[in-house]
Write a protein that holds these residues in place. Structure first.
Motif, mmCIF file in Angstrom:
data_model
loop_
_atom_site.group_PDB
_atom_site.id
_atom_site.type_symbol
_atom_site.label_atom_id
_atom_site.label_comp_id
_atom_site.label_asym_id
_atom_site.label_seq_id
_atom_site.Cartn_x
_atom_site.Cartn_y
_atom_site.Cartn_z
ATOM 1 N N GLY A 182 0.805 -1.213 0.000
ATOM 2 C CA GLY A 182 0.000 0.000 0.000
ATOM 3 C C GLY A 182 0.833 1.256 0.000
ATOM 4 N N ALA A 183 2.054 1.185 0.559
ATOM 5 C CA ALA A 183 2.942 2.358 0.548
ATOM 6 C C ALA A 183 3.288 2.769 -0.876
ATOM 7 C CB ALA A 183 4.211 2.044 1.330
ATOM 8 N N ARG A 184 3.374 1.798 -1.768
ATOM 9 C CA ARG A 184 3.714 2.125 -3.160
ATOM 10 C C ARG A 184 2.663 3.041 -3.775
ATOM 11 N NH1 ARG A 184 5.354 -2.734 -6.985
ATOM 12 N NH2 ARG A 184 7.309 -2.338 -5.891
ATOM 13 N N ILE A 185 1.397 2.784 -3.527
ATOM 14 C CA ILE A 185 0.329 3.606 -4.102
ATOM 15 C C ILE A 185 0.242 4.961 -3.392
ATOM 16 C CG2 ILE A 185 -2.138 3.757 -4.539
ATOM 17 C CD1 ILE A 185 -0.710 1.766 -6.311
ATOM 18 N N SER A 186 0.209 4.952 -2.071
ATOM 19 C CA SER A 186 0.005 6.185 -1.322
ATOM 20 C C SER A 186 1.152 7.168 -1.517
ATOM 21 C CB SER A 186 -0.162 5.860 0.170
ATOM 22 O OG SER A 186 -1.339 5.111 0.390
ATOM 23 N N LEU A 187 2.385 6.696 -1.449
ATOM 24 C CA LEU A 187 3.527 7.593 -1.584
ATOM 25 C C LEU A 187 3.738 8.037 -3.025
ATOM 26 C CD1 LEU A 187 6.094 5.961 0.870
ATOM 27 C CD2 LEU A 187 4.496 7.820 1.275
ATOM 28 N N PRO A 359 -7.982 -5.061 16.666
ATOM 29 C CA PRO A 359 -7.414 -3.703 16.598
ATOM 30 C C PRO A 359 -6.251 -3.569 15.630
ATOM 31 C CG PRO A 359 -6.814 -4.790 18.671
ATOM 32 C CD PRO A 359 -7.826 -5.661 18.006
ATOM 33 N N TRP A 360 -5.621 -4.674 15.242
ATOM 34 C CA TRP A 360 -4.500 -4.573 14.309
ATOM 35 C C TRP A 360 -4.936 -4.138 12.906
ATOM 36 C CZ3 TRP A 360 -6.068 -9.009 16.843
ATOM 37 C CH2 TRP A 360 -6.721 -9.965 16.099
ATOM 38 N N LEU A 361 -6.242 -4.117 12.643
ATOM 39 C CA LEU A 361 -6.695 -3.591 11.357
ATOM 40 C C LEU A 361 -6.438 -2.082 11.239
ATOM 41 C CD1 LEU A 361 -10.101 -5.459 10.857
ATOM 42 C CD2 LEU A 361 -7.867 -6.018 9.886
ATOM 43 N N LEU A 362 -6.183 -1.415 12.375
ATOM 44 C CA LEU A 362 -5.878 0.015 12.362
ATOM 45 C C LEU A 362 -4.393 0.290 12.190
ATOM 46 C CD1 LEU A 362 -8.184 1.410 15.208
ATOM 47 C CD2 LEU A 362 -8.416 1.800 12.758
ATOM 48 N N TYR A 363 -3.568 -0.732 12.096
ATOM 49 C CA TYR A 363 -2.127 -0.521 11.982
ATOM 50 C C TYR A 363 -1.721 0.303 10.758
ATOM 51 C CZ TYR A 363 -1.086 -3.700 15.837
ATOM 52 O OH TYR A 363 -0.982 -4.285 17.083
ATOM 53 N N PRO A 364 -2.451 0.264 9.627
ATOM 54 C CA PRO A 364 -2.045 1.109 8.490
ATOM 55 C C PRO A 364 -2.019 2.601 8.794
ATOM 56 C CG PRO A 364 -3.542 -0.598 7.735
ATOM 57 C CD PRO A 364 -3.504 -0.698 9.233
ATOM 58 N N VAL A 365 -2.677 3.026 9.881
ATOM 59 C CA VAL A 365 -2.650 4.453 10.209
ATOM 60 C C VAL A 365 -1.277 4.852 10.750
ATOM 61 C CG1 VAL A 365 -3.346 4.398 12.636
ATOM 62 C CG2 VAL A 365 -4.099 6.268 11.180
ATOM 63 N N ILE A 366 -0.492 3.901 11.246
ATOM 64 C CA ILE A 366 0.823 4.229 11.817
ATOM 65 C C ILE A 366 1.776 4.762 10.744
ATOM 66 C CG2 ILE A 366 2.843 3.274 13.008
ATOM 67 C CD1 ILE A 366 0.964 1.374 14.463
ATOM 68 N N PRO A 367 1.961 4.085 9.594
ATOM 69 C CA PRO A 367 2.840 4.679 8.572
ATOM 70 C C PRO A 367 2.317 6.001 8.029
ATOM 71 C CG PRO A 367 1.721 2.733 7.723
ATOM 72 C CD PRO A 367 1.493 2.743 9.189
ATOM 73 N N ILE A 369 0.810 8.369 9.770
ATOM 74 C CA ILE A 369 1.216 9.379 10.745
ATOM 75 C C ILE A 369 2.722 9.636 10.650
ATOM 76 C CG2 ILE A 369 1.414 9.868 13.214
ATOM 77 C CD1 ILE A 369 -1.159 8.273 13.630
ATOM 78 N N LEU A 370 3.507 8.569 10.547
ATOM 79 C CA LEU A 370 4.960 8.733 10.506
ATOM 80 C C LEU A 370 5.413 9.474 9.252
ATOM 81 C CD1 LEU A 370 6.157 5.236 11.812
ATOM 82 C CD2 LEU A 370 6.051 7.402 13.062
ATOM 83 N N VAL A 371 4.836 9.135 8.108
ATOM 84 C CA VAL A 371 5.232 9.801 6.861
ATOM 85 C C VAL A 371 4.815 11.272 6.865
ATOM 86 C CG1 VAL A 371 4.752 9.885 4.381
ATOM 87 C CG2 VAL A 371 5.299 7.714 5.454
ATOM 88 N N VAL A 372 3.623 11.568 7.344
ATOM 89 C CA VAL A 372 3.163 12.960 7.397
ATOM 90 C C VAL A 372 4.057 13.783 8.332
ATOM 91 C CG1 VAL A 372 1.289 14.469 8.154
ATOM 92 C CG2 VAL A 372 0.783 12.462 6.754
ATOM 93 N N LEU A 373 4.376 13.229 9.500
ATOM 94 C CA LEU A 373 5.267 13.937 10.421
ATOM 95 C C LEU A 373 6.656 14.129 9.814
ATOM 96 C CD1 LEU A 373 4.398 12.366 13.899
ATOM 97 C CD2 LEU A 373 3.870 14.665 13.096
ATOM 98 N N ALA A 374 7.160 13.105 9.128
ATOM 99 C CA ALA A 374 8.488 13.219 8.514
ATOM 100 C C ALA A 374 8.511 14.317 7.456
ATOM 101 C CB ALA A 374 8.895 11.875 7.899
ATOM 102 N N TYR A 375 7.466 14.391 6.643
ATOM 103 C CA TYR A 375 7.412 15.459 5.636
ATOM 104 C C TYR A 375 7.298 16.832 6.299
ATOM 105 C CZ TYR A 375 7.258 13.022 1.168
ATOM 106 O OH TYR A 375 7.599 12.319 0.038
ATOM 107 N N GLN A 376 6.562 16.932 7.392
ATOM 108 C CA GLN A 376 6.438 18.210 8.084
ATOM 109 C C GLN A 376 7.786 18.657 8.647
ATOM 110 O OE1 GLN A 376 3.862 20.169 8.166
ATOM 111 N NE2 GLN A 376 2.246 18.852 7.392
#
Length: 391
Positions: A182-187, A359-367, A369-376
Motif C-alpha cells: 500500500g505504501a507504493r500507491i500512497s507515496l 485492533p490490528w486492522l488500524l495498523y495502516p494508520v501508523i505509517p 502518521i509517521l510519513v506525514v510527520l516526517a514530511y512536516q
C-alpha cells in the motif's frame, strides 16, 4: 586660557591593506560557498529534518522493492488464519539466545462467541530467514513491478511456519505485506500529485506575478474561489463523479489529478507574491531591455531566486495529498480494490466491531502518521535552510 598641544598618534608599524582582507580557510570556504551549499550546511544542522529525510528515503526504497521486502504476495491468502493476531517476535528460548523467531500458532473455534481463538504453540519454533530466495513456501514468487519474475525476499518465514508480525485480515492476508504494498500507491500518488500541482502553481502564479494588472486580478479571484470551498467535502463530491466502471489505473490518475487541482492555489499565490517583488529588480529589467521573452525572464532569472522556498513549500504539500487520498479511500470514495493503498486498508476498519475485536486492522494508520510527520519536519528544515536571513 592656554591650549593643550595636539598629540599625534604615530603607528610604529606601516599599514598593510592586505592584512585586513586575509581570511582563514574556514571563512573563505563559507564566504565563497554558493546559495545551495549554504542551504545544505544549514539543513544538516537540523537534526529532525535529517532524520526525517533518512526515514523518507528508506520508505521510498521500500516502495521500489516492495515485492522483495514484503514476506508474502499482496493477495496471498491463509484460510486457516483469518483475523490472526500479530505474532510476537522472540530472540530467547528458555534463556538461550537463538536469534529472531516466532512460535507456532494454535487455532481453536469459540462456539459460544463464534470466533477463532489463537494462541502460541511453544512446542513449535519457527526461525526467521533472511535474504532467502526460491519458491520454497506459498506466496514466495512474484512479478517485480508486474514485469519480471522473482522470488528473492528480505525476510521469509520458515518452510513449515507462518510469519504474521502485524496479523492478518478477514481473508487471511498478511497485514505487514499489504501495508508495504500500500505504501507504493500512497507515496507515489503524493509525488505525482505534487508534480502536477508544482507545474500549475509555477505557471499560473508566475504569469500573474509577472504581468500583474487584469491578469493578476483574475488569477487572484480564481484562487480565492477555489480556496473558499471546504477541502474534504469538495474532494468527496468530485471523486464521487468518477465512474465506478473505470479501471483502477484511471481511478488512480483521476484521484491524483483532483488532489493536484485543489492544491496548486497555495503554491501559485507564493510564486505570485515573490515575482511581484522581484520583477522590478535591476537584473530583471536588464534582461527585459536585452530582449528576453517573458518565459525566459521568469524561468531563467526570477525562479532561481526563490526555488529553494518552492521546494520547501512543495515538501509541505505532499502530506496533504497523502491524507486526502487516505481520507477518500477510507470513506469509499477514492481508490478501490484491487488497488491497495493505506486508505483502502483502513476502509476495512470502519466497522467498530472489527476495531474492538481486531485492533490490528488500524495498523495502516501508523505509517500514515509517521510519513506525514516526517514530511512536516523535513519541510520545516528546508524552510529554515532556504531562508538567507537565518544563521
Amino acid at each position: 586660557m592656554s591650549r593643550r598641544p595636539v598629540e599625534h598618534y604615530v603607528n610604529p608599524e606601516p599599514f598593510n591593506p592586505h592584512s585586513v582582507l586575509e581570511l582563514t580557510p574556514e571563512q573563505e570556504r563559507y564566504y565563497m560557498a554558493s546559495q545551495w551549499r549554504l542551504a545544505w550546511w544549514k539543513l544538516k544542522r537540523h537534526r529532525l529534518a535529517v532524520i526525517s529525510a533518512s526515514f523518507l528515503t528508506l520508505m521510498y526504497l521500500v516502495v521500489i522493492f516492495a515485492e522483495a521486502v514484503a514476506p508474502y504476495d499482496l493477495e496471498e491468502r491463509h484460510t486457516r488464519y483469518l483475523f490472526a493476531p500479530p505474532q510476537e517476535l522472540h530472540f530467547f528460548d528458555d534463556g538461550e539466545f537463538v536469534g529472531p523467531f516466532v512460535y507456532g500458532i494454535e487455532v481453536s473455534l469459540d462456539m459460544e462467541n463464534l470466533r477463532w481463538v489463537y494462541g502460541e504453540d511453544r512446542t513449535q519454533r519457527h526461525p526467521l530467514r533472511f535474504f532467502c530466495s526460491g519458491n520454497d513456501y506459498p506466496g514466495a514468487g512474484y512479478r517485480f513491478w508486474g514485469l519480471v519474475e522473482g522470488s528473492f525476499h528480505l525476510v521469509c518465514p520458515s518452510q513449515d511456519g507462518q510469519l504474521f508480525l502485524l496479523g492478518t485480515d478477514r481473508l487471511g492476508r498478511d497485514m505487514l505485506s499489504r501495508i508495504i504494498y500500500g505504501a507504493r500507491i500512497s507515496l507515489t500518488l503524493g509525488l505525482i500529485g505534487i508534480t502536477i500541482s508544482f507545474f500549475l502553481g509555477i505557471t499560473i502564479g508566475g504569469v500573474a506575478g509577472y504581468y500583474g494588472g487584469m491578469v493578476d486580478t483574475v488569477v487572484q479571484r480564481v484562487i480565492e474561489i477555489i480556496r473558499s470551498f471546504p477541502m474534504l467535502p469538495l474532494l468527496m463530491t468530485l471523486s464521487a463523479i468518477l465512474p465506478v466502471t473505470w479501471p483502477p489505473t484511471l481511478i488512480f490518475i483521476g484521484i491524483t489529478v483532483l488532489l493536484a487541482l485543489l492544491d496548486w492555489p497555495g503554491l501559485a499565490r507564493a510564486v505570485r507574491s515573490k515575482l511581484l517583488a522581484l520583477r522590478e529588480e535591476d537584473f530583471c529589467v536588464a534582461a527585459q531591455l536585452m530582449g528576453a521573452k517573458p518565459g525566459r525572464v521568469i524561468m531563467k532569472h526570477l525562479m532561481p531566486s526563490f526555488v529553494s522556498h518552492l521546494i520547501a513549500s512543495a515538501t509541505l504539500s505532499i502530506p496533504t495529498m497523502i491524507l486526502g487520498e487516505t481520507a477518500l479511500s477510507f470513506l469509499g470514495l477514492g481508490l478501490r480494490p484491487p488497488v491497495t493503498s493505506w486508505g483502502v486498508l483502513l476502509n476495512e476498519a470502519q466497522n467498530i466491531n472489527y476495531v474492538v475485536l481486531y485492533p490490528w486492522l488500524l495498523y495502516p494508520v501508523i505509517p500514515v502518521i509517521l510519513v506525514v510527520l516526517a514530511y512536516q519536519f523535513l519541510g520545516d528544515g528546508l524552510l529554515d535552510a532556504a531562508d538567507p536571513y537565518k544563521h
